[in-house]
Motif scaffolding. Structure first.
Motif, PDB file in Angstrom:
ATOM      1  N   LEU A  56       0.822  -0.961   0.144  1.00  0.00           N
ATOM      2  CA  LEU A  56      -0.112  -0.138  -0.040  1.00  0.00           C
ATOM      3  C   LEU A  56       0.926   1.565  -0.340  1.00  0.00           C
ATOM      4  N   ALA A  57       0.658   2.303  -1.129  1.00  0.00           N
ATOM      5  CA  ALA A  57       0.882   3.079  -0.540  1.00  0.00           C
ATOM      6  C   ALA A  57       0.017   4.586  -0.599  1.00  0.00           C
ATOM      7  N   GLY A  58       1.192   5.648  -0.465  1.00  0.00           N
ATOM      8  CA  GLY A  58      -0.109   7.176  -0.419  1.00  0.00           C
ATOM      9  C   GLY A  58      -0.269   7.446  -1.370  1.00  0.00           C
ATOM     10  N   GLY A  59      -1.933   8.061  -1.889  1.00  0.00           N
ATOM     11  CA  GLY A  59      -2.842   8.205  -2.067  1.00  0.00           C
ATOM     12  C   GLY A  59      -3.405   7.309  -3.145  1.00  0.00           C
ATOM     13  N   GLU A 124     -13.966   2.731  -9.782  1.00  0.00           N
ATOM     14  CA  GLU A 124     -13.762   2.828 -10.596  1.00  0.00           C
ATOM     15  C   GLU A 124     -12.490   2.080 -10.895  1.00  0.00           C
ATOM     16  N   SER A 125     -12.363   1.959 -12.441  1.00  0.00           N
ATOM     17  CA  SER A 125     -11.903   0.397 -12.661  1.00  0.00           C
ATOM     18  C   SER A 125     -10.297   0.875 -12.335  1.00  0.00           C
ATOM     19  N   GLU A 126      -9.212   0.064 -12.417  1.00  0.00           N
ATOM     20  CA  GLU A 126      -7.833  -0.258 -12.966  1.00  0.00           C
ATOM     21  C   GLU A 126      -7.374   0.384 -10.921  1.00  0.00           C
ATOM     22  N   LEU A 127      -8.232   0.189  -9.544  1.00  0.00           N
ATOM     23  CA  LEU A 127      -8.027   0.279  -8.187  1.00  0.00           C
ATOM     24  C   LEU A 127      -6.451  -0.122  -8.498  1.00  0.00           C
ATOM     25  N   ASP A 128      -6.183   0.666  -7.534  1.00  0.00           N
ATOM     26  CA  ASP A 128      -4.555   1.066  -6.621  1.00  0.00           C
ATOM     27  C   ASP A 128      -4.579  -0.782  -5.823  1.00  0.00           C
ATOM     28  N   ALA A 129      -5.574  -0.779  -4.942  1.00  0.00           N
ATOM     29  CA  ALA A 129      -6.028  -1.678  -3.800  1.00  0.00           C
ATOM     30  C   ALA A 129      -6.646  -1.753  -4.180  1.00  0.00           C
ATOM     31  N   ILE A 130      -7.117  -3.011  -3.320  1.00  0.00           N
ATOM     32  CA  ILE A 130      -8.029  -3.682  -2.102  1.00  0.00           C
ATOM     33  C   ILE A 130      -7.919  -3.953  -0.580  1.00  0.00           C
ATOM     34  N   ASP A 152      -3.667  -3.922 -13.090  1.00  0.00           N
ATOM     35  CA  ASP A 152      -2.528  -5.775 -13.063  1.00  0.00           C
ATOM     36  C   ASP A 152      -2.053  -5.489 -12.355  1.00  0.00           C
ATOM     37  N   ASP A 153      -1.520  -4.589 -12.066  1.00  0.00           N
ATOM     38  CA  ASP A 153      -0.575  -4.518 -10.492  1.00  0.00           C
ATOM     39  C   ASP A 153      -0.717  -3.791  -9.187  1.00  0.00           C
ATOM     40  N   GLY A 154      -1.883  -4.046  -9.011  1.00  0.00           N
ATOM     41  CA  GLY A 154      -2.537  -3.426  -8.369  1.00  0.00           C
ATOM     42  C   GLY A 154      -2.577  -4.787  -6.776  1.00  0.00           C
ATOM     43  N   ARG A 155      -2.412  -4.005  -5.508  1.00  0.00           N
ATOM     44  CA  ARG A 155      -2.844  -5.013  -4.505  1.00  0.00           C
ATOM     45  C   ARG A 155      -4.115  -5.506  -3.815  1.00  0.00           C
ATOM     46  N   PHE A 156      -3.962  -7.098  -3.436  1.00  0.00           N
ATOM     47  CA  PHE A 156      -4.746  -6.955  -2.426  1.00  0.00           C
ATOM     48  C   PHE A 156      -4.318  -7.504  -1.109  1.00  0.00           C
ATOM     49  N   VAL A 157      -5.351  -6.949  -0.179  1.00  0.00           N
ATOM     50  CA  VAL A 157      -4.681  -6.799   1.101  1.00  0.00           C
ATOM     51  C   VAL A 157      -5.840  -6.903   1.990  1.00  0.00           C
TER      52      VAL A 157
END
Length: 209
Positions: A56-59, A124-130, A152-157
């Protein structure tokens, strides 16, 4: 410990704890604008406290599944970008709406995380994280159903709660079954038991296949 930008370790009296900057949401201690993030009250907080690299990252743009009253998602919204908070139960959503009043990037959704088609027109699609914390059977199925929103490079946490899957089986066996199902759509990068903060919970970090 790898922390997202906007999450820091701060001193609260005689104790050091994770914290984010923002308006208080649930009576947590605040020092110089920094809100204490109590790992005993937050599975994601415990995941970070135990040193798991969540990616996870800021923003980040985030879909949060199982937002409840907003305890954890309020901290996420403090460091993240657009944060979509899905919660099924009407009573907690009332508290969540209050939390969102002070956070223009937090969007509460009274929806069922098992039915992403009901909020696909909003998120929205193409989210950074779930980030997922749902107390229901079929937690891997929820993660797979919402995978469509991740880049595609997103993270599931996620935090897998063994007792929500099956109260009669050994938690370790339950975790293995959930991970096997999760691998139908994700590559699992890291796992960590959340004791001593949360009994019979497993933190999972994954990226979509």
């Amino acid at each position: 410990m790898t922390l997202p930008d906007g999450v820091e370790r701060r001193d609260f009296g005689d104790e050091s704890a994770l914290a984010t900057r923002g308006e208080p949401a649930y009576g947590e201690p605040v020092v110089d604008g920094w809100r204490r993030w109590d790992a005993h009250r937050s599975k994601l907080g415990a995941t970070l406290e135990l040193g798991v690299d969540t990616g996870l990252a800021g923003g980040d743009s985030v879909l949060y599944l199982g937002a409840a009253n907003g305890t954890t998602v309020s901290h996420v919204a403090d460091f993240a970008g657009p944060t979509y908070a899905v919660e099924f139960a009407p009573r907690p959503v009332r508290d969540l709406l209050d939390v969102a009043e002070a956070r223009t990037n937090l969007f509460p959704l009274l929806k069922d995380a098992r039915k992403p088609e009901t909020y696909a027109h909003v998120v929205e699609s193409e989210l950074d994280a779930i980030v997922q914390d749902v107390a229901t059977r079929g937690q891997a199925d929820v993660a797979l159903a919402n995978r469509q929103f991740l880049a595609d490079d997103g993270r599931f946490v996620g935090a897998v709660k063994a007792r929500s899957e099956d109260v009669t089986r050994d938690p370790g066996d339950v975790f293995e079954d959930v991970l096997d199902r999760l691998r139908d759509g994700y590559e699992v990068l890291a796992t960590e038991r959340l004791e001593p903060y949360h009994e019979d919970h497993l933190a999972v970090v994954a990226t979509p296949k």
